[in-house]
Scaffold this motif. Structure first.
Motif, short mmCIF file in Angstrom:
data_model
loop_
_atom_site.label_atom_id
_atom_site.label_comp_id
_atom_site.label_asym_id
_atom_site.label_seq_id
_atom_site.Cartn_x
_atom_site.Cartn_y
_atom_site.Cartn_z
N PHE A 1 36.63 50.21 37.26
CA PHE A 1 36.93 48.62 37.67
C PHE A 1 35.67 48.90 38.88
O PHE A 1 35.92 49.44 39.76
CB PHE A 1 38.47 48.89 37.74
N VAL A 2 35.63 47.38 39.00
CA VAL A 2 34.72 46.82 39.91
C VAL A 2 34.79 45.49 40.33
O VAL A 2 35.21 45.70 41.88
CB VAL A 2 33.15 46.85 39.22
N SER A 3 35.32 44.55 39.66
CA SER A 3 36.10 43.47 40.96
C SER A 3 36.46 42.63 39.75
O SER A 3 35.91 42.68 38.95
CB SER A 3 34.72 42.96 41.14
N ASP A 4 36.93 42.06 40.31
CA ASP A 4 37.66 40.61 39.35
C ASP A 4 37.20 39.21 39.85
O ASP A 4 37.27 39.04 41.12
CB ASP A 4 39.54 40.79 39.98
N GLU A 5 37.82 38.23 39.68
CA GLU A 5 37.13 36.79 39.71
C GLU A 5 38.16 36.01 39.37
O GLU A 5 38.22 35.62 37.96
CB GLU A 5 36.01 36.67 39.74
N LEU A 6 39.20 35.40 39.94
CA LEU A 6 40.08 35.21 38.71
C LEU A 6 40.54 34.03 39.80
O LEU A 6 40.53 33.34 40.88
CB LEU A 6 41.61 35.94 39.16
N VAL A 7 40.92 33.11 38.88
CA VAL A 7 41.17 31.40 39.02
C VAL A 7 42.24 31.14 39.47
O VAL A 7 43.06 31.86 38.61
CB VAL A 7 40.42 30.87 37.37
N LYS B 1 44.92 48.04 36.34
CA LYS B 1 43.68 46.88 36.12
C LYS B 1 43.78 46.40 34.13
O LYS B 1 42.62 45.77 33.58
CB LYS B 1 42.22 47.02 36.22
N ASN C 1 35.75 29.86 32.33
CA ASN C 1 36.22 30.38 30.70
C ASN C 1 37.42 31.08 29.76
O ASN C 1 37.65 29.92 29.16
CB ASN C 1 35.72 31.45 30.89
N ASP C 2 38.88 30.41 31.16
CA ASP C 2 39.92 30.99 30.70
C ASP C 2 40.05 29.11 30.64
O ASP C 2 41.61 30.02 29.77
CB ASP C 2 40.46 31.31 31.98
N SER D 1 44.23 38.83 25.78
CA SER D 1 42.67 38.93 25.72
C SER D 1 42.89 40.57 26.35
O SER D 1 42.10 40.84 25.35
CB SER D 1 42.18 38.58 26.73
N ALA D 2 43.89 41.08 27.60
CA ALA D 2 43.97 42.37 27.68
C ALA D 2 44.78 43.13 25.90
O ALA D 2 44.07 43.78 25.60
CB ALA D 2 44.99 42.14 28.89
#
Ligand SMILES: Cc1cc2nc3c(=O)[nH]c(=O)nc-3n(C[C@H](O)[C@H](O)[C@H](O)COP(=O)(O)OP(=O)(O)OC[C@H]3O[C@@H](n4cnc5c(N)ncnc54)[C@H](O)[C@@H]3O)c2cc1C
Lengths: 291, 314
Positions: free
Chosen positions: B177-183, B67, B238-239, B93-94
């Motif tokens: 880690f809770v969650s991802d919201e990937l485009v 993650k 946003n990305d 960003s990572a």
């Protein structure tokens, strides 16, 4: 800190734990609730802010290549720091924080930047006065010392300053303190002893949960900072700003980077105006060869 | 001198930023190793092993690394630095998230987003939204550097480096880690795309952004970008943001539709080879950097452009 306690706290306390019968026990219990609530309600938020060139001003390189000309240039609070201040104020307004301490490291004029943050809703300020231009590592070390002296539950700060564009201090501070970090925040939810942060990452969003104390850095979408109202600007004039030196917080550790020169980037020259979409396509095909 | 490059990947595939960062690393040293820190990264490591000039590929694996949790990645890299003089990290960003941590743990000054390697300790990096370039010399024995990938050519293929596992490190005990919201998108990635079509505030709504910008991008096989104003207003995720505080792109062709050209936006795209601006305001600052400017209402100009592209065989 003074001894006066906001009435709202008693009120909140009694809401959470309705009093039993008997004046004595009620009073005793009230005091106990106050104590237990104190951990929660005494949460301090530390907000580091930086005075930088105003974001609307185009930076000009000095002709002797020693840096960017900041003489007679409008200076303001770094926009990301403003977002961090706003978020701290909103957390306080929700009753999730008790005190907001604004700290800046910089020249005496940085007092104005702190004052702006106090007018937005910060409670008191600390200026670590220095005319040196400390590097991110030095700033992180000073902020670590400030954090250890103040004991905040949360450090909320901007993700990057728009002068050096380093995007480093928050991460370094978190590492030095060994507190967890969540950078590029677009949503911050405090609850008890954790904070849930939604972060803007390549590809979308990531949500993390951190144990407090923690360091969170703000991105653009976290909120839209308020303009301070005139009465709040007046009130801020009476708030305390402690003026300290770097030596009060362990001193400047010394730079590791030497700036050899600062130059202007190659200028792009404006091209041509085309009359129509058809002309544009033909130019992109034949002249530029990019489609 | 040995240099470690930290791979940019999503556990499934290696990103081109890695190849570009290897090029920057090879300018420092012939001994370049690549670290693939993630989860289930055997395939990524195999890809990294093929990059020309790479000596060795290290893999470190754990859930937290998968993650890209900053604390975990930094805890993995820091002990490895005993064997390296510099670590080069793509300024994604990572990368921006964990690189300064590594620097703090090593007590060195991070050097952010270099665009040129001048010498073993001297680097050029943009400051003030790219309005100035700073040449800095580091006195640290070990250097932690993030690399603006668009400033370097991608290293080629043809290598056959050995792959070797290393310790994943202490993880991130205080971060969950809770969650991802990937485009999800089938379009090329913004950072490495040859053509980028970006929309601005002029779009006025997310529907309009989809209706106008996306078909034009698809016609050109382009990635989609946006101005901050368009992202803030929710027209684009946003990305997609291009700029000082978003993504930096340098495609062959950048088409800005209804974008005024604020300093902060220019910082993210002014190194594009060819810039096209479509804006109804002839005085918009974007025209000062555009190679081809079309002063027009996008509502008329974009459909015409689509038609002209069709006529030209696109
Ligand atoms: C700290 C900070 C960081 C920032 N970072 C970034 C960043 O990374 N990226 C970024 O993009 N911005 C960034 N900004 C914001 C930046 O300053 C601008 O506000 C933003 O780029 C403006 O977006 P825009 O050009 O879409 O909108 P506007 O400036 O409102 O421009 C809209 C343009 O559309 C044109 N237009 C309107 N209608 C039509 C039509 N029908 N046809 C054709 N043209 C039309 C107008 O003439 C105008 O030029 C940042 C700002 C700050 C303070």
């Amino acid at each position: 800190m003074g001894q006066t306690r906001p009435v709202r706290r008693f009120w909140l306390a009694s809401l959470r734990n309705p009093p039993r019968t008997g004046l004595q026990s009620a009073l005793g219990a009230l005091l106990a609730w106050r104590r237990s609530l104190k951990v929660w309600m005494s949460m301090k938020i530390l907000v580091p802010v930086k005075r930088v060139i105003d974001y609307n001003v185009k930076a000009r390189v000095k002709s002797d290549q020693t840096g960017v000309d900041l003489a007679n240039v409008k200076m303001s609070m770094n926009p990301f720091c403003e977002i961090a201040v706003e978020e701290a104020v909103r957390l306080k307004e929700k009753g999730l924080a008790e005190e907001i301490i604004v700290v800046s490291i910089g020249p005496i004029q940085a007092q104005e930047t702190i004052r702006t943050a106090l007018a937005m809703g910060g409670d008191r300020g600390i200026l670590v006065q220095t005319d040196a231009d400390p590097e991110p590592l030095e700033v992180a070390k000073l902020l670590k010392a400030v954090a250890l002296a103040e004991g905040p539950g949360l450090i909320l700060m901007g993700k990057q300053a728009i002068d050096g564009d380093n995007n480093a201090v928050g991460q370094m501070l978190s590492a030095l303190l060994d507190w967890p970090q969540a950078t590029f925040a677009s949503k911050v939810e405090l609850s008890g002893d954790t904070v849930r942060v939604t972060r803007e990452v390549d590809g979308g969003l990531q949500t993390l949960e951190l144990d407090l104390p923690a360091v969170v850095t703000a991105d653009l979408r976290l909120n839209e900072p308020r303009y301070a109202s005139l009465p709040n600007i007046m009130k801020a004039k009476k708030k305390t700003i402690d003026i300290k030196t770097a030596d009060d917080f362990g001193g400047l550790s010394g730079g590791h980077l030497k700036v050899l020169k600062v130059t202007e980037p190659a200028k792009r020259v404006a091209g041509v105006k085309v009359e129509s979409a058809a002309e544009l396509v033909s130019k992109l095909k034949t002249e530029a060869g990019v489609i | 001198m040995a240099v470690l490059v930290v791979a940019d990947h999503d556990n499934a595939s290696l990103k081109d930023n890695t190849h570009k960062t290897v090029t920057a690393a090879l300018a420092l040293s012939g001994d370049v190793d690549v670290l693939v820190a993630g989860h289930g990264v055997a395939g990524v490591a195999a890809e990294a092993a093929k990059i020309a000039g790479v000596r060795k590929v290290l893999t470190a694996q754990s859930d937290a690394l998968g993650k890209q949790i900053a604390e975990a990645v930094a805890a993995c890299i820091t002990p490895l630095m005993a064997g390296y003089d510099a670590v080069l990290i793509p300024a994604t960003s990572a990368g921006k998230n964990f690189a300064p941590r590594v620097a703090a743990l090593l007590d060195v000054a991070p050097i952010s987003e270099i665009i040129e390697v001048v010498g073993p300790s001297t680097f050029v990096r943009p400051i003030y939204a790219g309005n100035a370039l700073e040449t800095v010399e580091s006195s640290d024995a070990k250097k932690v550097i993030t690399v603006r990938a668009t400033a370097f050519k991608a290293a080629g293929e043809g290598g056959s480096a050995a792959v070797e596992p290393v310790d994943a490190g202490a993880g991130a005990p205080k971060t969950r880690f809770v969650s991802d919201e990937l485009v999800k998108s089938d379009r090329p990635e913004l950072a490495g795309a040859k053509i980028v079509v970006s929309g601005g505030r002029a779009m006025g709504s997310a529907e309009e952004f989809h209706r106008v910008i996306e078909p034009l991008a698809d016609k050109l096989g382009a990635a989609v970008g946006a101005s901050r104003a368009a992202v803030d207003a929710g027209y684009a995720p946003n990305d997609y943001q291009v700029g000082q505080t978003g993504k930096v792109v340098a495609p062959q062709l950048y088409i800005a539709v209804g974008i005024s050209g604020a300093i902060q936006h220019l910082a993210g795209m002014k190194d594009s080879k060819v810039i096209v601006a479509i804006n109804k305001d002839a005085d918009a600052p974007i025209f000062q950097v555009a190679d081809y400017g079309l002063v027009a209402d996008y509502k008329i100009a974009v459909p015409e452009l689509m038609a002209a592209l069709t006529d030209a065989g696109h």
